[in-house]
Design a protein around this motif. Sequence first.
Motif, PDB file in Angstrom:
ATOM      1  N   THR A  89      49.482   4.671  17.069  1.00 23.52           N
ATOM      2  CA  THR A  89      49.390   4.927  18.507  1.00 23.52           C
ATOM      3  C   THR A  89      50.664   5.561  19.054  1.00 23.52           C
ATOM      4  N   ARG A  90      51.812   5.316  18.397  1.00 24.18           N
ATOM      5  CA  ARG A  90      53.029   6.026  18.805  1.00 24.18           C
ATOM      6  C   ARG A  90      52.888   7.513  18.495  1.00 24.18           C
ATOM      7  N   ALA A  91      52.331   7.842  17.326  1.00 24.90           N
ATOM      8  CA  ALA A  91      52.085   9.241  16.983  1.00 24.90           C
ATOM      9  C   ALA A  91      51.102   9.877  17.952  1.00 24.90           C
ATOM     10  N   ALA A  92      50.059   9.131  18.306  1.00 26.34           N
ATOM     11  CA  ALA A  92      49.069   9.643  19.258  1.00 26.34           C
ATOM     12  C   ALA A  92      49.726   9.978  20.593  1.00 26.34           C
ATOM     13  N   ALA A  93      50.545   9.050  21.103  1.00 29.32           N
ATOM     14  CA  ALA A  93      51.210   9.281  22.388  1.00 29.32           C
ATOM     15  C   ALA A  93      52.103  10.509  22.333  1.00 29.32           C
ATOM     16  N   ALA A  94      52.825  10.693  21.234  1.00 36.23           N
ATOM     17  CA  ALA A  94      53.699  11.858  21.094  1.00 36.23           C
ATOM     18  C   ALA A  94      52.906  13.155  21.054  1.00 36.23           C
ATOM     19  N   SER A 343      46.472  13.691   7.826  1.00 35.87           N
ATOM     20  CA  SER A 343      47.197  13.037   8.912  1.00 35.87           C
ATOM     21  C   SER A 343      47.605  14.082   9.939  1.00 35.87           C
ATOM     22  N   GLY A 344      47.306  13.827  11.233  1.00 36.34           N
ATOM     23  CA  GLY A 344      47.641  14.884  12.172  1.00 36.34           C
ATOM     24  C   GLY A 344      47.493  14.672  13.654  1.00 36.34           C
ATOM     25  N   VAL A 404      58.520  24.255  14.422  1.00 35.91           N
ATOM     26  CA  VAL A 404      58.123  24.125  13.023  1.00 35.91           C
ATOM     27  C   VAL A 404      57.917  22.649  12.730  1.00 35.91           C
ATOM     28  N   VAL A 405      56.766  22.297  12.188  1.00 35.71           N
ATOM     29  CA  VAL A 405      56.445  20.894  11.923  1.00 35.71           C
ATOM     30  C   VAL A 405      57.322  20.370  10.787  1.00 35.71           C
ATOM     31  N   ASP A 406      57.956  19.239  11.041  1.00 30.90           N
ATOM     32  CA  ASP A 406      58.731  18.523  10.033  1.00 30.90           C
ATOM     33  C   ASP A 406      58.074  17.157   9.860  1.00 30.90           C
ATOM     34  N   ALA A 407      57.471  16.932   8.710  1.00 34.90           N
ATOM     35  CA  ALA A 407      56.726  15.687   8.499  1.00 34.90           C
ATOM     36  C   ALA A 407      57.606  14.461   8.699  1.00 34.90           C
ATOM     37  N   HIS A 411      55.476  10.396  13.723  1.00 32.47           N
ATOM     38  CA  HIS A 411      55.564   8.961  13.936  1.00 32.47           C
ATOM     39  C   HIS A 411      54.569   8.142  13.138  1.00 32.47           C
ATOM     40  N   HIS A 412      53.540   8.784  12.524  1.00 33.66           N
ATOM     41  CA  HIS A 412      52.628   7.949  11.744  1.00 33.66           C
ATOM     42  C   HIS A 412      53.365   7.391  10.526  1.00 33.66           C
TER      43      HIS A 412
END
Length: 458
Positions: A89-94, A343-344, A404-407, A411-412
Amino acid sequence: MSEPAAEPTAELDVLFRARRMAGPDGEGPGSVGVRDGKIVAQGPLDAGFRAARVVELAADEVLLPGLVDTHVHINDPGRAEWEGFATATRAAAAGGITTLLDMPLNSFPPTTDVDALKVKRKAARDRVHVDVGFWGGAVDDNLTELRGLHDAGVFGFKCFLLPSGVDEFPPLNPGELEDALREVAEHDALMIVHAEDSDAIEHASAAHGETYADFLASRPRGAENTAIAQVIELARRTGARVHILHLSSSDALPMIASARADGVRVTVETCPHYLVFTAEEIPDGATQFKCCPPIREARNRELLWEGLADGIIDCVVSDHSPCTPDLERFGIGDFGVAWGGVSGPQVGLSAVWTQARLRGHTLSDVVRWMSRNPAGQAGMRHKGAIAPGHDADFCVFAPDDAFVVDADGLHHRKPVSPYHGRTLAGTVRGTWLRGVQIAGAGTESPAPRGELLKRGEV
């Protein structure tokens, strides 16, 4: 945009002013007033509303309704080392998501009876950064449990037509699916279906090795097409509402359109990874791209975009399905034994917007696919729109930013993502849940403040 509401007689808690505000029907300037977590006022940019706090969006920012992601595997409890409520849910919020629905499998116990739902809700309580609701599961031996789950507030029922990947969540055969559809039709519940035909996949070549083309051949389009045709026919026969999950085969679009024209109640979703990636570009051994059904060829991707433009595909949701890195089998890169799941949620909005703008779509289109329609499909009356009476859930989005996406910055729980190293357009600068900022610079409430939702109460 929504019609202006009457000016409030009491001071607002928060007033948002945005030169650009995107709804599913258009975009323009406006003001939005919030009191007690609800939108209570809406008007022009210079509306004279009184508020304790005013939030002025920058010229390059757009106010969107919070996204609604109805397809998330949180896996908690039981497999929380794969993912957990706090991290998901932290990843979702971000990523601008303010509401999500958790899938009934990969956690243990699976959500196939009321007691299991209670276990799930207990695990989530006081740990969620966004609002969270739950799907129930329909498996081979829980037909008598479905009504109880419905009454307990699940948003509908998920089933598989082939093995799910975990033994405790078995699939339905055609007769069991028909029985389940007749049961849920009695209370007008929704059945959401992983539609791949078990027999077609059994007769396809087995998944094996590092080459993505060999994995793709193991999950042919025909397996999806056959299963979707079966679901449509059973929905026609029973009158049930059905929803096709994570559509990857564009071949199925004409039959879905035809079924709707005949009055069959069928909706369909796809996912960002099917709209962004293509089979041709996936490197050998890159098992972070594995998902089921699979990412298909470039031409198929373009036809999915046409399905969105035509309104045949209703929703775009994440199907966030993480696992531990060892299950990705990076050491051997074997698509046959790696876990399948992308994951995304944190980058989904940017990923979809990057591709949508290239095809002439607007942010209003994206809002429709990723906020209003998922909320409507799940029966949420107060989510998915910037309108009086709705929850004050917002995403502040800068559509012309690039990153640029940095895995490692996601937050997941596990830093694995097929988007790693990819340049995307649009950044989420802030996320607001019921009028309180929960992500982005200046966040007021880093502690979990999401609520657990029940169908009919949101």
